[in-house]
Design a protein around this motif. Structure first.
Motif, PDB file in Angstrom:
ATOM      1  N   ARG A 126       8.361 -10.807  -0.075  1.00 52.21           N
ATOM      2  CA  ARG A 126       8.221  -9.636  -0.947  1.00 52.21           C
ATOM      3  C   ARG A 126       7.782  -8.411  -0.148  1.00 52.21           C
ATOM      4  NH1 ARG A 126       5.029 -11.905  -4.033  1.00 52.21           N
ATOM      5  NH2 ARG A 126       3.068 -11.063  -3.211  1.00 52.21           N
ATOM      6  N   LYS A 127       6.846  -8.601   0.789  1.00 47.54           N
ATOM      7  CA  LYS A 127       6.352  -7.496   1.606  1.00 47.54           C
ATOM      8  C   LYS A 127       7.462  -6.896   2.473  1.00 47.54           C
ATOM      9  CE  LYS A 127       3.080  -4.963   3.519  1.00 47.54           C
ATOM     10  NZ  LYS A 127       2.378  -3.901   2.754  1.00 47.54           N
ATOM     11  N   VAL A 128       8.262  -7.749   3.117  1.00 50.76           N
ATOM     12  CA  VAL A 128       9.336  -7.263   3.975  1.00 50.76           C
ATOM     13  C   VAL A 128      10.398  -6.539   3.153  1.00 50.76           C
ATOM     14  CG1 VAL A 128      11.252  -8.024   5.447  1.00 50.76           C
ATOM     15  CG2 VAL A 128       8.953  -8.951   5.798  1.00 50.76           C
ATOM     16  N   TYR A 129      10.720  -7.086   1.998  1.00 51.73           N
ATOM     17  CA  TYR A 129      11.712  -6.438   1.129  1.00 51.73           C
ATOM     18  C   TYR A 129      11.252  -5.028   0.752  1.00 51.73           C
ATOM     19  CZ  TYR A 129      14.941  -5.828  -2.811  1.00 51.73           C
ATOM     20  OH  TYR A 129      15.906  -5.357  -3.671  1.00 51.73           O
ATOM     21  N   ASN A 130       9.994  -4.908   0.322  1.00 60.04           N
ATOM     22  CA  ASN A 130       9.479  -3.598  -0.093  1.00 60.04           C
ATOM     23  C   ASN A 130       9.384  -2.622   1.083  1.00 60.04           C
ATOM     24  OD1 ASN A 130       9.245  -4.444  -2.739  1.00 60.04           O
ATOM     25  ND2 ASN A 130       7.084  -4.991  -2.565  1.00 60.04           N
ATOM     26  N   THR A 181      15.943 -12.014   3.067  1.00 61.44           N
ATOM     27  CA  THR A 181      15.616 -10.991   2.074  1.00 61.44           C
ATOM     28  C   THR A 181      16.181  -9.630   2.482  1.00 61.44           C
ATOM     29  OG1 THR A 181      13.843 -10.226   0.628  1.00 61.44           O
ATOM     30  CG2 THR A 181      13.371 -10.210   2.980  1.00 61.44           C
ATOM     31  N   LEU A 182      16.308  -9.383   3.789  1.00 64.50           N
ATOM     32  CA  LEU A 182      16.958  -8.146   4.238  1.00 64.50           C
ATOM     33  C   LEU A 182      18.446  -8.164   3.909  1.00 64.50           C
ATOM     34  CD1 LEU A 182      15.260  -7.618   7.734  1.00 64.50           C
ATOM     35  CD2 LEU A 182      14.680  -6.538   5.556  1.00 64.50           C
ATOM     36  N   ARG A 183      19.056  -9.336   4.003  1.00 62.97           N
ATOM     37  CA  ARG A 183      20.473  -9.453   3.613  1.00 62.97           C
ATOM     38  C   ARG A 183      20.640  -9.233   2.112  1.00 62.97           C
ATOM     39  NH1 ARG A 183      20.164 -13.572   7.715  1.00 62.97           N
ATOM     40  NH2 ARG A 183      21.613 -13.095   9.430  1.00 62.97           N
ATOM     41  N   ARG A 218      15.166  -1.910  -6.678  1.00 64.14           N
ATOM     42  CA  ARG A 218      13.792  -1.612  -7.080  1.00 64.14           C
ATOM     43  C   ARG A 218      12.805  -2.455  -6.272  1.00 64.14           C
ATOM     44  NH1 ARG A 218      14.669  -2.765 -13.287  1.00 64.14           N
ATOM     45  NH2 ARG A 218      16.128  -4.222 -12.319  1.00 64.14           N
ATOM     46  N   PHE A 219      11.581  -1.983  -6.197  1.00 62.02           N
ATOM     47  CA  PHE A 219      10.550  -2.707  -5.465  1.00 62.02           C
ATOM     48  C   PHE A 219      10.165  -3.975  -6.216  1.00 62.02           C
ATOM     49  CE2 PHE A 219      10.057   1.653  -3.924  1.00 62.02           C
ATOM     50  CZ  PHE A 219       9.978   1.434  -2.551  1.00 62.02           C
ATOM     51  N   LYS A 220       9.727  -4.982  -5.462  1.00 65.07           N
ATOM     52  CA  LYS A 220       9.308  -6.260  -6.034  1.00 65.07           C
ATOM     53  C   LYS A 220       7.805  -6.217  -6.305  1.00 65.07           C
ATOM     54  CE  LYS A 220      12.836  -9.101  -3.766  1.00 65.07           C
ATOM     55  NZ  LYS A 220      13.466  -9.596  -5.002  1.00 65.07           N
ATOM     56  N   ALA A 221       7.430  -6.599  -7.518  1.00 65.60           N
ATOM     57  CA  ALA A 221       6.018  -6.667  -7.898  1.00 65.60           C
ATOM     58  C   ALA A 221       5.543  -8.118  -7.832  1.00 65.60           C
ATOM     59  CB  ALA A 221       5.813  -6.112  -9.304  1.00 65.60           C
ATOM     60  N   LYS A 222       4.284  -8.297  -7.469  1.00 69.35           N
ATOM     61  CA  LYS A 222       3.758  -9.652  -7.280  1.00 69.35           C
ATOM     62  C   LYS A 222       3.827 -10.470  -8.557  1.00 69.35           C
ATOM     63  CE  LYS A 222      -0.371 -12.150  -5.769  1.00 69.35           C
ATOM     64  NZ  LYS A 222      -1.751 -12.035  -5.234  1.00 69.35           N
ATOM     65  N   ARG A 223       3.500  -9.886  -9.695  1.00 68.11           N
ATOM     66  CA  ARG A 223       3.397 -10.649 -10.933  1.00 68.11           C
ATOM     67  C   ARG A 223       4.654 -10.596 -11.791  1.00 68.11           C
ATOM     68  NH1 ARG A 223      -1.667 -12.369 -11.080  1.00 68.11           N
ATOM     69  NH2 ARG A 223      -3.323 -11.109 -10.118  1.00 68.11           N
ATOM     70  N   LYS A 224       5.648  -9.824 -11.383  1.00 70.33           N
ATOM     71  CA  LYS A 224       6.848  -9.696 -12.207  1.00 70.33           C
ATOM     72  C   LYS A 224       8.107 -10.211 -11.514  1.00 70.33           C
ATOM     73  CE  LYS A 224       5.210  -5.746 -14.916  1.00 70.33           C
ATOM     74  NZ  LYS A 224       5.486  -4.355 -15.342  1.00 70.33           N
TER      75      LYS A 224
END
Length: 370
Positions: A31-35, A84-86, A104-110
């Motif tokens: 998730r961190k790398v994607y964002n 996740t970059l792909r 869109r950005f990825k949220a931890k809880r969603k």
């Protein structure tokens, strides 16, 4: 010989506490790398008007790993981070082709907690699956057998909101072959009272899965609302709500799979309406019922199974006047109101059930387009 179909087989798995900790760290790093990549690509376009690529974001990942702040990215397998970059690249490609909105950005809880491993990051031996950075294989419940001799090309591990763990194995499935051709065709009219009405006159009952657990779900959500923020009791209450939602979704998915398989097996051509479900959900009076019916999910299942088994799916324009047009003579009844369930054609005196008539008109329009 037909093309071999790639098919994902999904199973429940039960990681040990150490494995669960490693997977949770991997989910967080993914998730961190994607964002980070999404933010960097967005700024590159906003500032320099440069369209970044996967190759550039992969180089950024290497630089991020060398910093003290993001050194924790080295603690997990690099393959899910590259994957996740792909996925982000695929999201941008869909946006540029106007097939979807901006990533869109990825949220931890969603956001969905998942990580994808390619062949270099897992070992498949004697029916046991061992992921990178793990010393022991995952405990997987093999609820159905994989195709004989199957070798997974991709493994995706995920955790849902109810705390259940799943592993999905993508394999070449030679057992999926085109079915014998048929001469039958069917039109479908989606609804709420009846989930589907077929041009044959059959009406498929809407199980209303969400309504069956509505009272239990409402009580669980009230209990959740009374818990203190970030408390242990709130976490427990949230899990109760998530499990009820998961049970509803599981029943709905099972029913749609059985229904879509039956329709594809029994008909050579399936004609559907090209509904804009997203716009229909803006009707607050019907949004809950439309969401529970899951028309989009049903259409997706019908389309990919039709591609598997050599069937044809035709989508009729959503503005086609299927409800008000007489399927016998073709006359449009402009005086008909929305609440009418049965009506008589003023031109040929044919008596119509509104939904059956619509399904027959959808079938006729689809066959005319072919």
């Amino acid at each position: 010989m037909g093309k071999v179909v790639k098919r994902a087989y999904k199973y429940r798995c039960y990681p040990t506490p150490e494995q669960a900790g490693q997977l949770n760290r991997t989910f967080g790093c993914v998730r961190k790398v994607y964002n980070l990549a999404l933010d960097a690509r967005t700024r590159a376009w906003a500032v320099d008007r440069q369209r970044s690529t996967y190759v550039q974001s992969s180089a950024w990942l290497t630089e991020w790993k060398r910093t003290e702040e993001l050194a924790f990215l080295n603690e997990v397998s690099s393959v899910p981070l590259q994957q996740t970059l792909r996925h982000l690249q695929a999201g941008f490609a869909a946006f540029w082709d106007k097939r979807s909105r901006y990533p869109r950005f990825k949220a931890k809880r969603k956001s969905r907690a998942s990580a994808e491993y390619t062949r270099s990051a897992f070992r498949w031996r004697d029916g046991q699956l061992t992921l990178a950075k793990m010393d022991a294989p995952l405990t997987v419940v093999w609820s159905r057998p994989l195709p004989s001799g199957a070798q997974p090309s991709t493994v995706t591990v995920s955790r849902d909101a109810a705390g259940r763990w799943f592993v999905s194995l993508l394999v070449d499935d030679p057992t999926v072959e085109p079915l014998p051709p048929l001469s039958t065709a069917v039109g479908m009219d989606a609804g709420i009272t009846s989930l589907l009405t077929l041009s044959t006159g059959e009406k498929i009952t809407n199980p209303r899965h969400e309504r069956a657990d509505r009272r239990k779900l409402a009580k669980a959500q009230r209990d959740l609302s009374r818990k203190g923020k970030d408390s242990a009791n709130r976490a427990k209450a949230r899990l109760v709500v998530a499990r009820i939602h998961a049970r509803i979704a599981d029943r709905r998915r099972d029913h749609l799979h059985k229904l879509s398989t039956r329709l594809v097996r029994e008909n050579q051509t399936v004609v559907i309406e090209d509904l804009s479900v997203r716009n229909m959900l803006r009707n607050h009076s019907l949004a809950r019922a439309i969401s529970d019916a899951a028309w989009t999910q049903l259409r997706s299942m019908i389309e990919y199974k039709a591609a598997w088994y050599g069937r044809t799916v035709i989508a009729v324009d959503r503005w086609h006047p299927s409800t008000k047009t007489c399927s016998a003579c073709g006359r449009i009844n402009t005086a008909m109101t929305l609440g009418v369930r049965a009506w008589t054609c003023p031109g040929c005196d044919a008596v119509h059930d509104r939904d059956v008539n619509a399904a027959r008109n959808i079938l006729a329009a689809g066959l005319a387009e072919r």
